[in-house]
Design a protein around this motif. Structure first.
Motif, PDB file in Angstrom:
ATOM      1  N   ALA A 115       0.837  -1.198   0.000  1.00 31.68           N
ATOM      2  CA  ALA A 115       0.000   0.000   0.000  1.00 31.68           C
ATOM      3  C   ALA A 115       0.878   1.256   0.000  1.00 31.68           C
ATOM      4  O   ALA A 115       2.063   1.219   0.350  1.00 31.68           O
ATOM      5  CB  ALA A 115      -0.922  -0.015   1.215  1.00 31.68           C
ATOM      6  N   ASP A 116       0.284   2.372  -0.415  1.00 30.74           N
ATOM      7  CA  ASP A 116       1.035   3.625  -0.539  1.00 30.74           C
ATOM      8  C   ASP A 116       1.172   4.333   0.811  1.00 30.74           C
ATOM      9  O   ASP A 116       0.582   5.402   1.037  1.00 30.74           O
ATOM     10  CB  ASP A 116       0.368   4.554  -1.555  1.00 30.74           C
ATOM     11  N   HIS A 117       1.928   3.735   1.710  1.00 34.86           N
ATOM     12  CA  HIS A 117       2.183   4.371   3.006  1.00 34.86           C
ATOM     13  C   HIS A 117       3.102   5.582   2.814  1.00 34.86           C
ATOM     14  O   HIS A 117       3.931   5.623   1.913  1.00 34.86           O
ATOM     15  CB  HIS A 117       2.853   3.383   3.957  1.00 34.86           C
ATOM     16  N   ARG A 118       2.949   6.541   3.697  1.00 29.19           N
ATOM     17  CA  ARG A 118       3.815   7.732   3.668  1.00 29.19           C
ATOM     18  C   ARG A 118       4.886   7.566   4.749  1.00 29.19           C
ATOM     19  O   ARG A 118       4.588   7.556   5.946  1.00 29.19           O
ATOM     20  CB  ARG A 118       2.995   9.002   3.899  1.00 29.19           C
ATOM     21  N   LEU A 119       6.112   7.448   4.298  1.00 23.03           N
ATOM     22  CA  LEU A 119       7.256   7.190   5.171  1.00 23.03           C
ATOM     23  C   LEU A 119       8.162   8.410   5.191  1.00 23.03           C
ATOM     24  O   LEU A 119       8.555   8.921   4.136  1.00 23.03           O
ATOM     25  CB  LEU A 119       8.028   5.969   4.669  1.00 23.03           C
ATOM     26  N   GLY A 120       8.504   8.862   6.392  1.00 20.04           N
ATOM     27  CA  GLY A 120       9.457   9.950   6.535  1.00 20.04           C
ATOM     28  C   GLY A 120      10.833   9.417   6.893  1.00 20.04           C
ATOM     29  O   GLY A 120      10.960   8.402   7.580  1.00 20.04           O
TER      30      GLY A 120
ATOM     31  N   GLY B  18       7.221   4.352  -2.060  1.00 20.56           N
ATOM     32  CA  GLY B  18       8.577   4.173  -2.564  1.00 20.56           C
ATOM     33  C   GLY B  18       9.090   5.345  -3.374  1.00 20.56           C
ATOM     34  O   GLY B  18      10.275   5.394  -3.712  1.00 20.56           O
ATOM     35  N   LYS B  19       8.248   6.315  -3.702  1.00 21.02           N
ATOM     36  CA  LYS B  19       8.662   7.472  -4.495  1.00 21.02           C
ATOM     37  C   LYS B  19       8.944   8.649  -3.578  1.00 21.02           C
ATOM     38  O   LYS B  19       8.145   8.977  -2.700  1.00 21.02           O
ATOM     39  CB  LYS B  19       7.571   7.841  -5.502  1.00 21.02           C
ATOM     40  N   LEU B  20      10.103   9.280  -3.782  1.00 19.99           N
ATOM     41  CA  LEU B  20      10.463  10.462  -2.993  1.00 19.99           C
ATOM     42  C   LEU B  20       9.648  11.654  -3.496  1.00 19.99           C
ATOM     43  O   LEU B  20       9.812  12.090  -4.637  1.00 19.99           O
ATOM     44  CB  LEU B  20      11.959  10.742  -3.115  1.00 19.99           C
ATOM     45  N   VAL B  21       8.756  12.174  -2.651  1.00 21.76           N
ATOM     46  CA  VAL B  21       7.852  13.239  -3.088  1.00 21.76           C
ATOM     47  C   VAL B  21       8.230  14.608  -2.530  1.00 21.76           C
ATOM     48  O   VAL B  21       7.761  15.630  -3.038  1.00 21.76           O
ATOM     49  CB  VAL B  21       6.391  12.899  -2.704  1.00 21.76           C
ATOM     50  N   ASP B  22       9.053  14.662  -1.504  1.00 18.14           N
ATOM     51  CA  ASP B  22       9.505  15.941  -0.955  1.00 18.14           C
ATOM     52  C   ASP B  22      10.784  15.690  -0.179  1.00 18.14           C
ATOM     53  O   ASP B  22      10.900  14.674   0.530  1.00 18.14           O
ATOM     54  CB  ASP B  22       8.436  16.548  -0.038  1.00 18.14           C
ATOM     55  N   SER B  23      11.746  16.601  -0.304  1.00 14.73           N
ATOM     56  CA  SER B  23      13.016  16.372   0.398  1.00 14.73           C
ATOM     57  C   SER B  23      13.825  17.658   0.479  1.00 14.73           C
ATOM     58  O   SER B  23      13.598  18.618  -0.265  1.00 14.73           O
ATOM     59  CB  SER B  23      13.854  15.299  -0.310  1.00 14.73           C
ATOM     60  N   LYS B  24      14.769  17.642   1.389  1.00 16.42           N
ATOM     61  CA  LYS B  24      15.728  18.726   1.529  1.00 16.42           C
ATOM     62  C   LYS B  24      16.959  18.178   2.223  1.00 16.42           C
ATOM     63  O   LYS B  24      16.862  17.481   3.234  1.00 16.42           O
ATOM     64  CB  LYS B  24      15.134  19.867   2.355  1.00 16.42           C
ATOM     65  N   VAL B  25      18.127  18.449   1.671  1.00 15.97           N
ATOM     66  CA  VAL B  25      19.382  18.105   2.329  1.00 15.97           C
ATOM     67  C   VAL B  25      20.207  19.374   2.474  1.00 15.97           C
ATOM     68  O   VAL B  25      20.028  20.345   1.726  1.00 15.97           O
ATOM     69  CB  VAL B  25      20.176  17.036   1.536  1.00 15.97           C
ATOM     70  N   GLY B  26      21.108  19.367   3.431  1.00 15.32           N
ATOM     71  CA  GLY B  26      21.959  20.529   3.636  1.00 15.32           C
ATOM     72  C   GLY B  26      23.192  20.145   4.428  1.00 15.32           C
ATOM     73  O   GLY B  26      23.283  19.046   4.984  1.00 15.32           O
ATOM     74  N   SER B  27      24.147  21.050   4.475  1.00 12.27           N
ATOM     75  CA  SER B  27      25.380  20.774   5.211  1.00 12.27           C
ATOM     76  C   SER B  27      25.809  22.034   5.954  1.00 12.27           C
ATOM     77  O   SER B  27      25.513  23.159   5.528  1.00 12.27           O
ATOM     78  CB  SER B  27      26.497  20.323   4.261  1.00 12.27           C
ATOM     79  N   ARG B  28      26.486  21.821   7.050  1.00 12.59           N
ATOM     80  CA  ARG B  28      27.049  22.906   7.845  1.00 12.59           C
ATOM     81  C   ARG B  28      28.452  22.508   8.270  1.00 12.59           C
ATOM     82  O   ARG B  28      28.686  21.364   8.657  1.00 12.59           O
ATOM     83  CB  ARG B  28      26.194  23.177   9.098  1.00 12.59           C
ATOM     84  N   HIS B  29      29.376  23.449   8.181  1.00 13.49           N
ATOM     85  CA  HIS B  29      30.738  23.157   8.608  1.00 13.49           C
ATOM     86  C   HIS B  29      30.801  23.103  10.129  1.00 13.49           C
ATOM     87  O   HIS B  29      30.308  23.996  10.818  1.00 13.49           O
ATOM     88  CB  HIS B  29      31.711  24.217   8.105  1.00 13.49           C
ATOM     89  N   VAL B  30      31.385  22.023  10.629  1.00 13.35           N
ATOM     90  CA  VAL B  30      31.631  21.894  12.062  1.00 13.35           C
ATOM     91  C   VAL B  30      33.112  21.639  12.255  1.00 13.35           C
ATOM     92  O   VAL B  30      33.677  20.698  11.684  1.00 13.35           O
ATOM     93  CB  VAL B  30      30.801  20.744  12.683  1.00 13.35           C
ATOM     94  N   GLN B  31      33.765  22.489  13.050  1.00  8.35           N
ATOM     95  CA  GLN B  31      35.203  22.415  13.294  1.00  8.35           C
ATOM     96  C   GLN B  31      35.612  21.030  13.774  1.00  8.35           C
ATOM     97  O   GLN B  31      34.951  20.439  14.634  1.00  8.35           O
ATOM     98  CB  GLN B  31      35.593  23.450  14.358  1.00  8.35           C
ATOM     99  N   GLY B  32      36.671  20.485  13.224  1.00  4.29           N
ATOM    100  CA  GLY B  32      37.192  19.209  13.690  1.00  4.29           C
ATOM    101  C   GLY B  32      37.932  19.367  15.003  1.00  4.29           C
ATOM    102  O   GLY B  32      38.150  20.473  15.489  1.00  4.29           O
ATOM    103  N   THR B  33      38.328  18.246  15.584  1.00  7.59           N
ATOM    104  CA  THR B  33      39.071  18.297  16.848  1.00  7.59           C
ATOM    105  C   THR B  33      40.474  18.818  16.600  1.00  7.59           C
ATOM    106  O   THR B  33      40.996  18.764  15.483  1.00  7.59           O
ATOM    107  CB  THR B  33      39.149  16.906  17.485  1.00  7.59           C
ATOM    108  N   THR B  34      41.093  19.335  17.632  1.00  4.19           N
ATOM    109  CA  THR B  34      42.444  19.862  17.526  1.00  4.19           C
ATOM    110  C   THR B  34      43.321  19.265  18.616  1.00  4.19           C
ATOM    111  O   THR B  34      42.838  18.933  19.695  1.00  4.19           O
ATOM    112  CB  THR B  34      42.452  21.402  17.645  1.00  4.19           C
TER     113      THR B  34
END
Length: 207
Positions: A68-73, A90-106
Motif C-alpha cells: 500500500a502507498d504508506h507515507r514514510l518519513g 517508494g517514491k520520494l515526493v519531498d526532500s531537503k538536504v543541507g550541510s554545515r561546517h563543524v570544526q574538527g578536533t584539535t
C-alpha cells in the motif's frame, strides 16, 4: 543461529514462497504486529509488520499491507549535514538536504583547545538548528505513517526534542540507519533501506 534479512516490499511475496520451497511446508501465525512462519524443517521466520497494526490477519493481507502507498518519513542528522524526505509508495515526493561546517578536533592544548571546543559546539548547535527547521518544514506537515531516522543518535534526539516535532516522536520505528553525511543520493538510498521489510530468521537446531 538467528539473523536479520531485509526484503523490498515488492519482493516479499516471492520471498515467502521461496522460504517454503527451501524449508518445506509452512504454518503461519499472524498477529497485528508480526507474522511468524514455522517451516517443516524447524526453520523460523518472523516478519516485522511495518505500519502496524496489520488489518487483515493473513498472508494475503500482509502482502497487500506492505504494498500500500504508506507515507514514510526519513530524517538523517549528523554534525556535518542533514536530510529529510517523504516517500509515498517508494517514491520520494519531498526532500531537503543541507550541510554545515563543524570544526574538527584539535591537538592544541590550553586556552586554544577550549576555544576550538566552544567554536565546535556552537557550530554543531547551528547545524542541528538548521536540521530542525528542515524537519519542521518537510516532515511535520506530511501526515506520515512512520518515521525512520539515521546518522548520529544524539543529533537526531536533539532535533526531535523540538516541541513542533512532538507528533513525530511516536512515529519513529527501526531500523536506525548508519549513514555518511547526508547528500541527496544518501537520502534516496536511506528511503530504500527504510522501506525494506525486516525478517528475523532462525535456523533449525542441530539434532
Amino acid at each position: 543461529m538467528t539473523r536479520i534479512v531485509s526484503v523490498a516490499p515488492e519482493r516479499l511475496d516471492r520471498w515467502l514462497t521461496g522460504f517454503a520451497e527451501r524449508h518445506g511446508s509452512v504454518s503461519y501465525d499472524v498477529t497485528p504486529a508480526s507474522v511468524r512462519l514455522t517451516a517443516e524443517d524447524g526453520s523460523l521466520a518472523v516478519v516485522d509488520v511495518p505500519y502496524a497494526p496489520l488489518p487483515d490477519l493473513s498472508r494475503e493481507g500482509l502482502i497487500a499491507h506492505v504494498l500500500a502507498d504508506h507515507r514514510l518519513g526519513v530524517l538523517l542528522v549528523r554534525r556535518g549535514g542533514y536530510g529529510a524526505g517523504v516517500f509515498a509508495g517508494g517514491k520520494l515526493v519531498d526532500s531537503k538536504v543541507g550541510s554545515r561546517h563543524v570544526q574538527g578536533t584539535t591537538k592544541a592544548g590550553g586556552w586554544s583547545q577550549q576555544r576550538y571546543a566552544r567554536r565546535r559546539d556552537n557550530q554543531a548547535r547551528e547545524a542541528f538548528a538548521a536540521a530542525t527547521e528542515v524537519a519542521v518544514r518537510i516532515l511535520a506537515p506530511a501526515r506520515l505513517d512512520a518515521l525512520v531516522c539515521g546518522g548520529d543518535r544524539r543529533a537526531v534526539d536533539t532535533v526531535l526534542e523540538d516541541p513542533r516535532l512532538k507528533e513525530l516522536v511516536g512515529l519513529v520505528r527501526p531500523p536506525f540507519l548508519g549513514v555518511p553525511d547526508p547528500k541527496q543520493k544518501v537520502l534516496e538510498q536511506a528511503g530504500v533501506d527504510a522501506r525494506a521489510i525486516r525478517i528475523e530468521l532462525t535456523d533449525p537446531q542441530e539434532p
